[in-house]
Scaffold this active site. Structure first.
Site, PDB file in Angstrom:
ATOM      1  N   ASN A  10       0.858  -1.194   0.000  1.00 43.66           N
ATOM      2  CA  ASN A  10       0.000   0.000   0.000  1.00 43.66           C
ATOM      3  C   ASN A  10       0.892   1.242   0.000  1.00 43.66           C
ATOM      4  OD1 ASN A  10      -1.842   2.032   0.387  1.00 43.66           O
ATOM      5  ND2 ASN A  10      -2.430   1.399   2.468  1.00 43.66           N
ATOM      6  N   LYS A  12       0.102   4.239  -0.162  1.00 44.15           N
ATOM      7  CA  LYS A  12      -0.551   5.364   0.492  1.00 44.15           C
ATOM      8  C   LYS A  12      -0.349   6.623  -0.365  1.00 44.15           C
ATOM      9  CE  LYS A  12      -0.263   3.030   4.933  1.00 44.15           C
ATOM     10  NZ  LYS A  12      -0.055   3.133   6.393  1.00 44.15           N
ATOM     11  N   HIS A  94      -9.450   1.018   5.189  1.00 47.29           N
ATOM     12  CA  HIS A  94      -8.138   1.169   5.823  1.00 47.29           C
ATOM     13  C   HIS A  94      -8.282   2.039   7.064  1.00 47.29           C
ATOM     14  CE1 HIS A  94      -3.992   2.338   6.532  1.00 47.29           C
ATOM     15  NE2 HIS A  94      -3.672   1.248   5.868  1.00 47.29           N
ATOM     16  N   GLU A  96      -6.651   4.418   8.129  1.00 42.40           N
ATOM     17  CA  GLU A  96      -6.518   5.855   7.879  1.00 42.40           C
ATOM     18  C   GLU A  96      -7.815   6.446   7.305  1.00 42.40           C
ATOM     19  OE1 GLU A  96      -1.897   4.825   7.495  1.00 42.40           O
ATOM     20  OE2 GLU A  96      -2.984   5.260   5.653  1.00 42.40           O
ATOM     21  N   GLU A 165      -5.024  -5.073  10.618  1.00 41.31           N
ATOM     22  CA  GLU A 165      -3.986  -4.057  10.792  1.00 41.31           C
ATOM     23  C   GLU A 165      -4.207  -3.344  12.116  1.00 41.31           C
ATOM     24  OE1 GLU A 165      -4.049  -1.494   7.201  1.00 41.31           O
ATOM     25  OE2 GLU A 165      -2.405  -2.795   6.623  1.00 41.31           O
ATOM     26  N   GLY A 171       2.736   2.264  10.802  1.00 44.03           N
ATOM     27  CA  GLY A 171       3.619   3.421  10.666  1.00 44.03           C
ATOM     28  C   GLY A 171       4.391   3.767  11.913  1.00 44.03           C
ATOM     29  N   SER A 211       3.743  -2.175  10.201  1.00 46.92           N
ATOM     30  CA  SER A 211       5.209  -2.095  10.321  1.00 46.92           C
ATOM     31  C   SER A 211       5.927  -3.375   9.921  1.00 46.92           C
ATOM     32  CB  SER A 211       5.603  -1.686  11.741  1.00 46.92           C
ATOM     33  OG  SER A 211       5.139  -0.380  12.015  1.00 46.92           O
TER      34      SER A 211
HETATM   35  O1  LIG Z   1      -1.644  -0.547   4.575  1.00 45.03           O
HETATM   36  C1  LIG Z   1      -0.601  -0.731   5.200  1.00 45.03           C
HETATM   37  C2  LIG Z   1      -0.609  -0.587   6.667  1.00 45.03           C
HETATM   38  O2  LIG Z   1      -1.202   0.628   7.016  1.00 45.03           O
HETATM   39  C3  LIG Z   1       0.746  -0.757   7.295  1.00 45.03           C
HETATM   40  O3  LIG Z   1       1.544   0.366   7.054  1.00 45.03           O
HETATM   41  P1  LIG Z   1       3.086   0.287   7.586  1.00 45.03           P
HETATM   42  O4  LIG Z   1       3.675  -0.978   6.973  1.00 45.03           O
HETATM   43  O5  LIG Z   1       3.730   1.542   7.085  1.00 45.03           O
HETATM   44  O6  LIG Z   1       3.003   0.183   9.102  1.00 45.03           O
END
Ligand SMILES: O=C[C@H](O)COP(=O)(O)O
Length: 248
Positions: A10, A12, A94, A96, A165, A171, A211
């Protein structure tokens, strides 16, 4: 037949064409385990471009969509548009979208239903906050979020991947331990067996996200109920190849 390992990347709200070219070239160089399904979540504005340069063996996902085919919804994109540019996945719910943009379970479910009926495959995200975990509400939260999706998914579970998640791991660099992740995945699968069907529970793939790095992926991937990953930050880096290959 086992569950095919599936790794989502992802991106983002990250990347420009130069960085996208680097990421895609890294994926082309691989080598990627051919037994692993790879799906990259691309900012909407770059979906058509990425689809034009990425190998067909790699799925392309939008990171969100609206819940109807077209209309006066300024700024939104529809599943029909996602398909029109050749992408066949969408990430929905998600954390977010839920925490920053206020998406509630019912809206996520409406989006999932419309995306599926439009012919997209869906990565549906669930997960608890640190406050909810510390209050012992992890299962309550993920069961509630999943329950809201059941009528939306209907008989389309074969087109859905669940992504657990934990918000507190996204993050933050605080990856859930393999046992923490396995415990929630197993509990979720058990809930699905009781509340949907044993067949759906046995076949639906549950990704872990939060993460994940090249250093943590192998131990996580070794757990029986972890069927893949939804990777954020590390999906922008060369180590994403190591994460895809974590079951080797
Ligand atoms: O979509 C991915 C998740 O939000 C994990 O993000 P991350 O690997 O940066 O913690």
């Amino acid at each position: 037949m086992g569950r095919k390992f599936v790794v989502g990347g992802n991106w983002k709200m990250n990347g420009d064409k130069n960085q996208i070219n680097e990421i895609v070239n890294n994926l082309k160089k691989g080598p990627l385990d051919p037994n692993v399904e790879v799906v990259i979540g691309v900012p909407a504005i770059y979906l058509a471009y990425v689809k034009s340069i990425v190998p067909d063996t790699i799925g392309v996902a939008a990171q969100n969509c609206w819940k109807v085919p077209k209309g006066a919804f300024t700024g939104e994109i529809s599943p029909a548009m996602i398909k029109d540019v050749g992408a066949d996945w969408v990430i929905l719910g998600h954390s977010e979208r839920r925490t920053i943009f206020g998406e509630k379970d019912d809206l996520v479910a409406e989006k999932v239903a419309h995306a599926l009926e439009s012919g997209l495959k869906v990565i549906a995200c669930i997960g608890e906050t640190l406050e909810e975990r510390e209050a012992g509400k992890t299962e309550e939260v993920v069961f509630r979020q999943t329950k809201a999706l059941v009528p939306a998914i209907g008989s389309n579970w074969d087109k859905v991947v669940l992504a657990y998640e934990p918000v507190w791991a996204i993050g933050t660099g605080k990856t859930a331990t393999p046992q923490q992740a396995q415990d929630v995945h197993a509990s979720l699968r058990n809930w699905l067996s009781t509340n949907v069907s044993p067949e759906v529970a046995a076949n639906v793939r549950i990704q872990y996200g939060g993460s994940v790095t090249g250093a943590t992926a192998k131990e996580l991937a070794a757990r029986p109920d972890i069927d893949g990953f939804l990777v954020g930050g590390a999906s922008l880096k060369p180590e994403f190849v190591d994460i895809v290959n974590a079951t080797q």
